[in-house]
Design a protein around this motif. Structure first.
Motif, PDB file in Angstrom:
ATOM      1  N   ALA A  17       0.779  -1.174   0.099  1.00 39.37           N
ATOM      2  CA  ALA A  17      -0.018   0.020  -0.008  1.00 39.37           C
ATOM      3  C   ALA A  17       0.765   1.249  -0.101  1.00 39.37           C
ATOM      4  O   ALA A  17       0.471   2.319  -0.485  1.00 39.37           O
ATOM      5  CB  ALA A  17      -0.948  -0.082   1.293  1.00 39.37           C
ATOM      6  N   CYS A  18       1.970   1.094   0.715  1.00 44.29           N
ATOM      7  CA  CYS A  18       2.849   2.341   0.441  1.00 44.29           C
ATOM      8  C   CYS A  18       3.957   2.343  -0.821  1.00 44.29           C
ATOM      9  O   CYS A  18       4.721   3.275  -0.865  1.00 44.29           O
ATOM     10  CB  CYS A  18       3.933   2.258   1.699  1.00 44.29           C
ATOM     11  N   GLY A  19       3.493   1.274  -1.582  1.00 44.68           N
ATOM     12  CA  GLY A  19       4.417   1.387  -2.931  1.00 44.68           C
ATOM     13  C   GLY A  19       5.736   0.859  -2.789  1.00 44.68           C
ATOM     14  O   GLY A  19       6.532   1.017  -3.494  1.00 44.68           O
ATOM     15  N   ILE A  20       5.844  -0.075  -1.705  1.00 47.49           N
ATOM     16  CA  ILE A  20       7.223  -0.789  -1.488  1.00 47.49           C
ATOM     17  C   ILE A  20       7.298  -2.162  -1.876  1.00 47.49           C
ATOM     18  O   ILE A  20       6.233  -2.827  -1.611  1.00 47.49           O
ATOM     19  CB  ILE A  20       7.447  -0.636  -0.064  1.00 47.49           C
ATOM     20  N   LEU A  21       8.240  -2.411  -2.766  1.00 48.21           N
ATOM     21  CA  LEU A  21       8.379  -4.087  -3.363  1.00 48.21           C
ATOM     22  C   LEU A  21       8.592  -4.832  -2.239  1.00 48.21           C
ATOM     23  O   LEU A  21       9.624  -4.612  -1.485  1.00 48.21           O
ATOM     24  CB  LEU A  21       9.012  -4.180  -4.445  1.00 48.21           C
ATOM     25  N   THR A  22       8.245  -6.127  -2.295  1.00 52.80           N
ATOM     26  CA  THR A  22       8.839  -7.022  -1.052  1.00 52.80           C
ATOM     27  C   THR A  22       9.221  -8.327  -1.826  1.00 52.80           C
ATOM     28  O   THR A  22       9.239  -9.375  -1.012  1.00 52.80           O
ATOM     29  CB  THR A  22       7.403  -7.567  -0.098  1.00 52.80           C
ATOM     30  N   VAL A  23       9.866  -8.361  -2.761  1.00 47.79           N
ATOM     31  CA  VAL A  23      10.456  -9.317  -3.412  1.00 47.79           C
ATOM     32  C   VAL A  23      11.825  -9.819  -2.982  1.00 47.79           C
ATOM     33  O   VAL A  23      12.150 -10.859  -2.785  1.00 47.79           O
ATOM     34  CB  VAL A  23      10.768  -9.123  -5.090  1.00 47.79           C
ATOM     35  N   GLY A  24      12.152  -8.932  -1.956  1.00 49.37           N
ATOM     36  CA  GLY A  24      13.476  -9.365  -1.147  1.00 49.37           C
ATOM     37  C   GLY A  24      13.416 -10.120   0.004  1.00 49.37           C
ATOM     38  O   GLY A  24      14.417 -10.475   0.728  1.00 49.37           O
ATOM     39  N   ILE A  25      11.843 -10.368   0.401  1.00 47.81           N
ATOM     40  CA  ILE A  25      11.728 -11.009   1.285  1.00 47.81           C
ATOM     41  C   ILE A  25      11.357 -12.573   0.830  1.00 47.81           C
ATOM     42  O   ILE A  25      10.259 -12.614   0.342  1.00 47.81           O
ATOM     43  CB  ILE A  25      10.418 -10.476   2.216  1.00 47.81           C
TER      44      ILE A  25
END
Length: 313
Positions: free
Chosen positions: A185-193
């Motif tokens: 929702a904040c526009g942050i990608l989480t592919v690194g998790i």
């Protein structure tokens, strides 16, 4: 099998051959269990003597049992085939993930000190925020307060374009759907998790990138290039260990001030010393291999070392 392996421990050694032979026999014996469980799961829907609640409860139980059986079978085959585990210490081979934990006592929340959380830039190692909560909460609870601290700091930056967090990386302890949703929702990608113990692919295909942007709802906020950089950054344990080693060498190894406030002061001083050393290293042009890689990915010109040396002289 775990109890059997402990019983096979001799004086200073383990009878590995006996454990592997027995485990191979158990794998062959338990192979029909999967077919029987799936047959029961299919016939259970047509059983008239069962209520809806009973069907749902037994369906959930069988699904969990099948998933557990698949995990144990995969780990058992790795043991019987003689493949070494990717850990440098004695661990439980049947755990899906192995990580050190911080346990507490009845009279104090943490037994051996406090557990700070940090958020840092992976290329240079500069720390942007630190969180030191009271007690021993879960690792996922650190993330949103740290992100909020960084975004609050970005509001004081006057230059344009304003810095922003494009992606976030972390270890498997951050794999929580309740954490990914507010980050998206904040526009942050989480592919690194990571979602599993398997390593992340540094170069995903364009179809996977497009599917990721569509499923997360970030196709209007993030570009394909930004997703590629997020995959290239990923989560690197050596980078995290280097930051931790730097903090330990600058006074964060042992608490010398009493209480939670004293621990906050000591950790903050260590973080400031680490950031000062990082800025000094960057000004001298001593970039890490990871920083040089990202400069190439971003098509940045190399630093003018002669200019910095003249300024120092």
């Amino acid at each position: 099998m775990r109890r059997f392996g402990r019983q096979c421990r001799g004086p200073g050694k383990v009878f590995v051959s006996l454990v592997r032979q027995t485990e191979t026999h158990l794998l062959v014996t338990g192979d029909p269990v999967v077919a029987l469980a799936r047959t029961v799961q299919g016939q259970m829907q047509s059983a008239a003597q069962l209520t809806e609640d009973q069907r749902a409860r037994w369906d959930t139980t069988l699904t969990v049992a099948l998933a557990t059986h698949q995990q144990i079978t995969a780990q058992s085959r790795r043991l019987t085939h003689g493949k070494p585990l990717t850990h440098c210490k004695i661990v439980n081979a049947y755990d899906s993930t192995i990580a050190p934990i911080c346990k507490g006592k009845s009279n104090c929340p943490t037994q051996f000190g406090r557990k700070p959380g940090i958020i840092a830039e992976s290329a240079t190692g500069c720390i942007f925020a630190v969180q030191l909560p009271v007690g021993n909460p879960s690792d996922a609870s650190y993330v949103l307060p740290l992100v909020a601290q960084v975004q609050t700091a970005f509001t004081h930056v006057t230059q344009r374009p304003t810095p922003a967090i494009h992606s976030l990386a972390g270890d498997l302890a951050l794999n929580d759907a309740k954490l990914r949703e507010p980050l998206h929702a904040c526009g942050i990608l989480t592919v690194g998790i990571p979602r599993t113990v398997e390593p992340l692919s540094p170069t995903p295909p364009p179809e996977a990138i497009q599917q990721l942007l569509t499923t997360t709802g970030l196709h209007r906020k993030r570009t394909l290039r930004q997703v590629q950089l997020a995959y290239a950054a990923g989560y690197s344990r050596p980078v995290v260990e280097s930051i931790i080693a730097s903090l330990l060498s600058r006074g964060a190894a042992q608490r010398r001030y009493k209480g939670w406030r004293g621990a906050c002061v000591q950790v903050s001083m260590a973080v400031m010393a680490h950031n000062a050393a990082t800025v000094r290293r960057i000004r001298l042009g001593r970039l890490t291999t990871r920083a040089q890689k990202f400069r190439r990915l971003l098509h940045l010109t190399p630093p003018n070392l002669l200019k910095y040396q003249q300024g120092i002289n």
